[in-house]
Design an enzyme around this catalytic site. Structure first.
Site, short mmCIF file in Angstrom:
data_model
loop_
_atom_site.label_atom_id
_atom_site.label_comp_id
_atom_site.label_asym_id
_atom_site.label_seq_id
_atom_site.Cartn_x
_atom_site.Cartn_y
_atom_site.Cartn_z
N GLN A 166 -3.71 -16.81 -3.05
CA GLN A 166 -4.03 -16.44 -4.44
C GLN A 166 -5.22 -17.20 -4.97
O GLN A 166 -6.19 -16.21 -5.40
CB GLN A 166 -2.87 -16.36 -5.31
CG GLN A 166 -1.95 -15.22 -5.00
CD GLN A 166 -2.42 -13.85 -5.03
OE1 GLN A 166 -2.85 -13.10 -6.02
NE2 GLN A 166 -2.25 -13.09 -3.95
N ASP A 188 -9.03 -1.44 -7.90
CA ASP A 188 -8.31 -1.63 -6.77
C ASP A 188 -7.49 -3.04 -6.56
O ASP A 188 -6.57 -2.98 -6.14
CB ASP A 188 -9.16 -1.32 -5.64
CG ASP A 188 -8.59 -1.31 -4.29
OD1 ASP A 188 -9.10 -1.44 -3.25
OD2 ASP A 188 -7.42 -0.77 -4.35
N HIS A 191 0.96 -1.17 -0.05
CA HIS A 191 -0.04 -0.11 -0.15
C HIS A 191 0.88 1.30 0.11
O HIS A 191 0.82 1.89 0.80
CB HIS A 191 -0.79 0.05 1.18
CG HIS A 191 -2.08 -1.03 1.14
ND1 HIS A 191 -2.08 -2.25 1.72
CD2 HIS A 191 -3.25 -0.88 0.26
CE1 HIS A 191 -3.30 -2.89 1.38
NE2 HIS A 191 -3.86 -2.08 0.61
N THR A 219 3.06 3.32 -5.43
CA THR A 219 3.07 2.55 -6.72
C THR A 219 1.68 1.81 -6.92
O THR A 219 1.25 1.89 -8.03
CB THR A 219 4.12 1.56 -6.58
OG1 THR A 219 5.67 2.20 -6.33
CG2 THR A 219 4.24 0.69 -7.95
N HIS A 220 1.17 1.30 -5.76
CA HIS A 220 -0.22 0.96 -5.90
C HIS A 220 -1.28 1.80 -6.27
O HIS A 220 -1.79 1.71 -6.83
CB HIS A 220 -0.53 0.28 -4.56
CG HIS A 220 -1.98 -0.09 -4.48
ND1 HIS A 220 -2.70 -1.10 -4.91
CD2 HIS A 220 -2.92 0.38 -3.58
CE1 HIS A 220 -3.88 -1.28 -4.61
NE2 HIS A 220 -4.06 -0.27 -3.81
#
EC number: 3.1.4.-
Length: 777
Positions: A725, A673, A501, A504-505
């Site tokens: 993931q 996001d 966070h 770059t995010h």
């Protein structure tokens, strides 16, 4: 073309290569080494010469921007003589030459710098072999003299361009004293520049064909720093009046003050009247009608009668079998869910027993508060999904024992406003960065390369490019200088120490949002205010994120959790802080020129989008989007395809209603996001590693502080990243992007998602817990 870090005058790029530095040191010592390593740290290219002859030869070959001459040991060479030799060459006109001088003993008077200046030196540097001291000196030279020299070099090209420009150009000072006119201006007006330069505009004859108050209108506009465009009658030297289309642009200089006005003029023709209509105030009416169109669209509202209560329509239930819902019918204002329950109850009256029992089950579900959140299997069935849901979709108040909650002061660093170590200089966009930004409209754009090229400051550079492409400055009526300052302030308040966070995010989410906004159906559904709100919301959506989840903050009893009552803690903080930072300083307040009604509309749209990134309402947003937009549009399009001569207005009407535009914007920022699983594989892997590391760090800290461990599977010693993931994609991503793809048409993203899922599945099948497969034996 100048060879140094990039300097811009307006949009003009003046340089391409890194700064070249020449060190003239007869002997290698700690001082020469310090400058060498300082150049390496600053990204400059460095050469070393040992003799005056080799220094001249090297300088003529490279044309260095900075030359550092050792002046401490005159027995090897005379530094003044070396400086004069370099100054005698043509390329040295814009070179900064520094003399390294010995430190003055405390009991002696400091020597005058005049001999050095007379020899041609620009600066002196007192001997100090600290790399940091040399680095700071080089940075000051770069940001001061070198940059000024770049601009001086550019002036010849700029004025050559103006001299050959077909449009008449006039530049005045802030006091309206004429500083420059180009040949086209001389030809148009009949004056020679010698007759104009140095005169005030008020000294020149005026045409009597203008409205009496036009000059006041123009001055009022440009003194506020706003550009003015319109039709103006000017009097030529011959006495004739000429009708001109005029554009006057204030030029902001040092200190944020207006230093010059640039006027661009061309003869006005009948064709121009169709394009440049002038309203009664003499202002350019196209921009006004454009903004009015946005205001008119915002005035649309839903007829209140269409949503009023119709409780009297519900059937009378005198002999109700289900007395538990009797009170619902006495409500004067019925909520939609109440109406649904009433309809079901009425249907039960005449239904067979099996149907009535099924409807009982329906009523049980409808009476729960979590209508949009799927019910999970037990923790043992999928601990990764369970932990993701617990960590991302709960308020974090997990019990340790009994009925007691744990509240303790949060101790993680940088909870307050982060500090910006080195401000990003927006007039310097190195060519490597500019080249990377050329591909920002592609989904495969590599944000991590931009992160590296900008030293972890990608948001400002990408923001400038994207905001310019969407006309954000024009919509907000703010200058590019203000926008640049705002982007720097926002980026400075992202935590570079966060593995995920960080800015770059934020830049990645901004890139995805802009990509989605360019899609035909999205673009056709939103107006410019929606677009601007989406871009701003993406930029600020995680500002000052501490690298910990809402659950952690609530469990730790942090100040933010207390302030926001354990509800949407981070998202509320991001939205609130973004506006606090923006309005705190006029120099970075991008909203300062907006009228209040439009600002309020924009503000609400930004806040709504930032709050939509909070995961507790994830399934509500996705299901509302699918049920309110996807399904009606699919039905409407099917109906249209079966109808001869249909104009297909149905789908557009569905998309463009105020309520559905809200759902589209929420869905768009939510997808942006968490779009990492839809990025190309290498980007997907990197982001997966970064978010995992952030979760690992949180688990470590929870254990250190004795807090409840919100996501136990994210233990760095035992966690399977592929499993996490897979669970994230299965539970949060697939359905959401299926719905978004059905609306926006994103086949490339869905292909990446499928390939990435196969990759994680392959690792999991191999029992591999890391980001990549083990190397072959």
């Amino acid at each position: 073309m100048v060879s140094a870090t990039e300097e811009c005058i307006g949009p003009m790029r003046l340089t391409q290569e890194p700064i070249q530095v020449l060190l003239v040191f007869a002997k290698e010592d700690g001082q020469s080494d310090a400058f060498w390593w300082a150049c390496d740290r600053a990204g400059f290219r460095c050469n070393i010469a040992r003799t005056p002859e080799s220094a001249i030869e090297c300088f003529l070959d490279k044309s260095h921007e900075i030359v550092v001459i050792d002046g401490r040991h005159s027995r090897y060479f005379e530094p003044e003589a070396v400086c004069r030799l370099i100054r005698a060459t043509k390329p040295s006109e814009h070179t900064v030459i520094m003399a390294v001088v010995p430190e003055t003993p405390s009991d002696q008077e400091e020597q005058s710098v005049l001999p050095l200046l007379c020899a041609g030196f620009s600066r002196r540097y007192t001997e100090n072999s600290s790399v940091s001291a040399c680095y700071n000196e080089l940075l000051q030279v770069e940001h001061g003299e070198v940059r000024c020299q770049f601009k001086l070099r550019a002036c010849n090209s700029v004025f050559t361009a103006l001299d050959h420009c077909q449009e008449a150009v006039e530049i005045t000072s802030e006091d309206h004293v004429i500083q420059y006119v180009n040949p086209a201006f001389e030809r148009m007006m009949g004056y020679h520049k010698g007759e104009l330069i140095g005169k005030e505009l008020t000294e020149l004859p005026k045409s009597d064909k203008n409205r009496a108050d036009l000059l006041d209108t123009i001055n009022t506009c440009i003194k506020k720093g706003k550009e003015w465009q319109g039709i103006y009658y000017a009097r030529k030297k011959s006495g004739d009046s000429i009708q001109q289309h005029v554009k006057i642009t204030p030029v902001i200089g040092q200190g944020g003050k207006i230093r010059h006005f640039v006027s661009i003029k061309r003869p006005h023709s009948d064709n121009n009247k169709q394009v440049h209509k002038i309203n009664r105030d003499g202002e350019h009416s196209l921009s006004e009608s454009h903004s009015l169109r946005h205001r008119d669209r915002r005035k649309e509202s839903v007829d209140a009668r269409s949503v009023s209560s119709r409780g009297s329509d519900a059937p009378t239930l005198q002999n109700r079998r289900y007395s538990s819902v009797a009170r619902i019918h006495s409500m004067t204002i019925e909520a939609p869910i109440t109406k649904v329950i009433n309809i079901i109850n009425a249907a039960q009256e005449s239904s067979p027993v099996s149907v009535a029992e099924a409807l009982d089950r329906v009523l049980e579900i409808l009476r729960t508060t979590e209508l949009y959140s799927p019910q999970l299997a037990s923790k043992e069935d999928d601990p990764h999904t369970n932990d993701l849901v617990g960590g991302l979709m709960s308020d974090g108040l997990r019990r340790l024992s009994g009925n007691e909650y744990v509240f303790s002061k949060s101790t993680f660093p940088n909870m307050s406003q982060s500090q910006l170590a080195i401000p990003v200089t927006l007039n310097d966009i190195p060519p490597a960065i500019a080249e990377l930004l050329d591909d920002e409209d592609q989904w495969e754009f590599n944000i991590l390369e931009l992160e590296a090229a900008t030293c972890k400051r990608p948001l400002t550079y990408l923001g400038l490019k994207i905001f310019a492409g969407f006309g954000v400055c024009e919509f907000l009526s703010c200058s590019e200088v203000t926008l640049r300052s705002w982007l720097q302030v926002i980026e400075a308040n992202y935590h570079a120490s966060n593995s995920y966070h960080n800015s770059t995010h934020a830049a990645d989410v901004l890139h995805a949002t802009a990509y989605f906004l360019r899609k035909e159906r999205v673009k056709g559904s939103l107006d410019q205010l929606d677009e601007v709100a989406a871009l701003i919301a993406a930029t600020v959506h995680d500002v000052d994120h501490p690298g910990r989840t809402n659950s952690f903050l609530c469990n730790a009893g942090s100040e933010l959790a207390i302030l926001y009552n354990d509800t949407a803690v981070l998202e509320s903080h991001h939205a609130a802080l973004a506006f606090q930072l923006t309005v705190r300083d006029s120099k970075s307040n991008i909203f300062k020129n907006m009228d209040r009604p439009q600002f309020r509309t924009l503000r609400q749209a930004i806040i709504d989008m930032v709050l939509a990134t909070e995961m507790t309402r994830h399934f509500e947003h996705v299901n509302k989007f699918a049920n309110s937009i996807n399904k009606p549009m699919a039905a409407s399009e099917e109906s249209s395809s079966n109808s001869e001569g249909s104009d297909n207005e149905g789908p557009a009407g569905i998309r463009n209603s105020p309520e559905n535009r809200l759902l589209i914007k929420r869905m768009m920022i939510k997808c942006a996001d968490v779009a990492n699983p839809c990025r190309p594989l290498e980007l997907c892997i990197e982001w997966a590693g970064r978010i995992s590391e952030e979760y690992f760090a949180q688990t470590d800290e929870e254990k250190r502080q004795g807090l409840p461990v919100v996501m136990p599977v994210f233990d760095r010693n035992t966690c399977s990243i592929p499993k996490s993931q897979i669970s994230f994609i299965d539970y949060f991503i697939t359905d959401m992007f299926d719905a978004w793809d059905a609306f926006a048409s994103l086949p490339g993203l869905m292909e990446h998602l499928s390939e990435n899922y196969k990759y994680w599945k392959g690792l999991d099948d191999m029992k591999c817990k890391s980001l990549r497969p083990p190397p072959p034996p």
